[in-house]
Scaffold this active site. Structure first.
Site, PDB file in Angstrom:
ATOM      1  CE  LYS A  57       3.145  11.871   6.041  1.00  0.00           C
ATOM      2  NZ  LYS A  57       2.096  10.799   6.506  1.00  0.00           N
TER       3      LYS A  57
ATOM      4  CE1 TYR B  67       3.849   7.266   2.428  1.00  0.00           C
ATOM      5  CE2 TYR B  67       2.888   9.158   1.396  1.00  0.00           C
ATOM      6  CZ  TYR B  67       3.227   8.697   2.300  1.00  0.00           C
ATOM      7  OH  TYR B  67       3.416   9.461   3.436  1.00  0.00           O
TER       8      TYR B  67
ATOM      9  CG  PHE C  79      -4.778   4.799   3.198  1.00  0.00           C
ATOM     10  CD1 PHE C  79      -3.447   5.188   2.994  1.00  0.00           C
ATOM     11  CD2 PHE C  79      -5.288   3.545   3.970  1.00  0.00           C
ATOM     12  CE1 PHE C  79      -2.275   4.375   3.450  1.00  0.00           C
ATOM     13  CE2 PHE C  79      -4.053   2.865   4.655  1.00  0.00           C
ATOM     14  CZ  PHE C  79      -2.698   2.983   4.040  1.00  0.00           C
TER      15      PHE C  79
ATOM     16  CB  THR D 128       0.123   5.609  11.849  1.00  0.00           C
ATOM     17  OG1 THR D 128       1.017   4.752  11.421  1.00  0.00           O
ATOM     18  CG2 THR D 128      -0.376   5.948  10.379  1.00  0.00           C
TER      19      THR D 128
ATOM     20  CG  ASN E 155       0.356  11.120   9.853  1.00  0.00           C
ATOM     21  OD1 ASN E 155       1.136  11.823   8.911  1.00  0.00           O
ATOM     22  ND2 ASN E 155       0.429   9.684   9.835  1.00  0.00           N
TER      23      ASN E 155
ATOM     24  CG  HIS F 214       7.405   9.328   5.411  1.00  0.00           C
ATOM     25  ND1 HIS F 214       6.449   7.899   4.972  1.00  0.00           N
ATOM     26  CD2 HIS F 214       8.655   8.808   4.949  1.00  0.00           C
ATOM     27  CE1 HIS F 214       7.464   7.235   4.829  1.00  0.00           C
ATOM     28  NE2 HIS F 214       8.642   7.532   4.616  1.00  0.00           N
TER      29      HIS F 214
ATOM     30  CD  GLU G  72      10.824   5.618   2.753  1.00  0.00           C
ATOM     31  OE1 GLU G  72       9.747   5.005   2.900  1.00  0.00           O
ATOM     32  OE2 GLU G  72      11.322   6.778   3.490  1.00  0.00           O
TER      33      GLU G  72
HETATM   34  N1  UDP Z   1      -2.643   6.658   6.226  1.00  0.00           N
HETATM   35  C1  UDP Z   1      -4.145   7.022   6.006  1.00  0.00           C
HETATM   36  N2  UDP Z   1      -5.081   6.256   6.556  1.00  0.00           N
HETATM   37  C2  UDP Z   1      -4.868   4.994   7.241  1.00  0.00           C
HETATM   38  C3  UDP Z   1      -3.556   4.640   7.312  1.00  0.00           C
HETATM   39  C4  UDP Z   1      -2.425   5.583   6.814  1.00  0.00           C
HETATM   40  O1  UDP Z   1      -4.290   8.279   5.502  1.00  0.00           O
HETATM   41  O2  UDP Z   1      -5.767   4.410   7.687  1.00  0.00           O
HETATM   42  C5  UDP Z   1      -1.690   7.396   5.691  1.00  0.00           C
HETATM   43  C6  UDP Z   1      -0.864   8.167   6.807  1.00  0.00           C
HETATM   44  O3  UDP Z   1      -0.526   9.561   6.396  1.00  0.00           O
HETATM   45  C7  UDP Z   1       0.288   7.418   7.102  1.00  0.00           C
HETATM   46  C8  UDP Z   1       0.645   7.063   5.480  1.00  0.00           C
HETATM   47  O4  UDP Z   1      -0.799   6.589   4.925  1.00  0.00           O
HETATM   48  O5  UDP Z   1       1.443   8.233   7.527  1.00  0.00           O
HETATM   49  C9  UDP Z   1       1.429   5.814   5.559  1.00  0.00           C
HETATM   50  O6  UDP Z   1       0.883   4.772   5.999  1.00  0.00           O
HETATM   51  P1  UDP Z   1       1.887   3.789   7.328  1.00  0.00           P
HETATM   52  O7  UDP Z   1       0.683   2.682   7.325  1.00  0.00           O
HETATM   53  O8  UDP Z   1       3.113   3.428   6.332  1.00  0.00           O
HETATM   54  O9  UDP Z   1       2.066   4.703   8.456  1.00  0.00           O
HETATM   55  P2  UDP Z   1       3.371   5.426   8.973  1.00  0.00           P
HETATM   56  O10 UDP Z   1       4.473   4.595   8.544  1.00  0.00           O
HETATM   57  O11 UDP Z   1       3.525   6.781   8.176  1.00  0.00           O
HETATM   58  O12 UDP Z   1       3.229   5.493  10.302  1.00  0.00           O
HETATM   59 MG    MG Z   2       5.117   3.613   6.644  1.00  0.00          MG
END
Ligand code: UDP
Ligand code: MG
Length: 136
Positions: free
Chosen positions: A12, A52, A60, A94, A115, A118, A129
């Site tokens: 990212k 997304y 968010f 996450t 974070n 992805h 994807e």
């Molecule tokens: N995210 C965020 N705030 C939150 C939860 C998620 O900004 O409270 C963002 C974060 O960058 C995350 C992405 O949204 O990686 C996608 O969320 P997901 O729950 O799918 O997490 P991931 O699969 O990336 O672990």
């Molecule tokens: Mg995810």
């Protein structure tokens, strides 16, 4: 029986911006992932919104799409035995604060939104994807 899978990984903007892409790629290779395809690109916010879309009702969502399109990213197809789960394990939780020692997010993640990586969450979504970014 072997179960070689492909999964989509994105380094990212926060990590590319700190020039961490090579270090993160080394972490994948050290864990036995092959990088089958990769490209460094910057996407439009509209493309991030498509990518997304599963999160479109989340509070968010707008910030997330603005963020993913805010700078260059490195998009990769990773291959390995059980790659989808193996990548999720290597990425860590996450929220980097909850991520285990030795994971990418523990090592490099700044916050739940920045974070660093992805990874696809299922074989089915990995196919979608991969096709999203490498459809030519
Ligand atoms: N995210 C965020 N705030 C939150 C939860 C998620 O900004 O409270 C963002 C974060 O960058 C995350 C992405 O949204 O990686 C996608 O969320 P997901 O729950 O799918 O997490 P991931 O699969 O990336 O672990
Ligand atoms: Mg995810």
């Amino acid at each position: 029986m072997s179960n070689v899978e492909e999964t989509l990984s994105i380094i990212k903007p926060d990590a590319v911006d700190r020039n961490l892409d090579n270090e993160i790629k080394e972490m994948f290779k050290n864990k036995g992932f092959s990088i089958l395809k990769e490209k460094k690109i910057q996407i439009e916010k509209s493309e991030a919104e498509k990518f997304y879309k599963v999160h479109e009702t989340k509070p968010f969502y707008n910030d997330l799409c603005a963020y993913l399109s805010s700078g260059p990213i490195v998009v990769m197809v990773l291959e390995k035995e059980n790659a989808v789960l193996a990548n999720r394990e290597l990425m860590g939780a996450t929220n980097p604060n909850d991520a285990e020692e030795g994971t990418i997010r523990k090592k490099y993640g700044i916050s739940i939104d920045k974070n660093s990586v992805h990874g696809s969450d299922s074989v089915e979504n990995a196919k979608i994807e991969i096709d999203f970014f490498f459809n030519d």
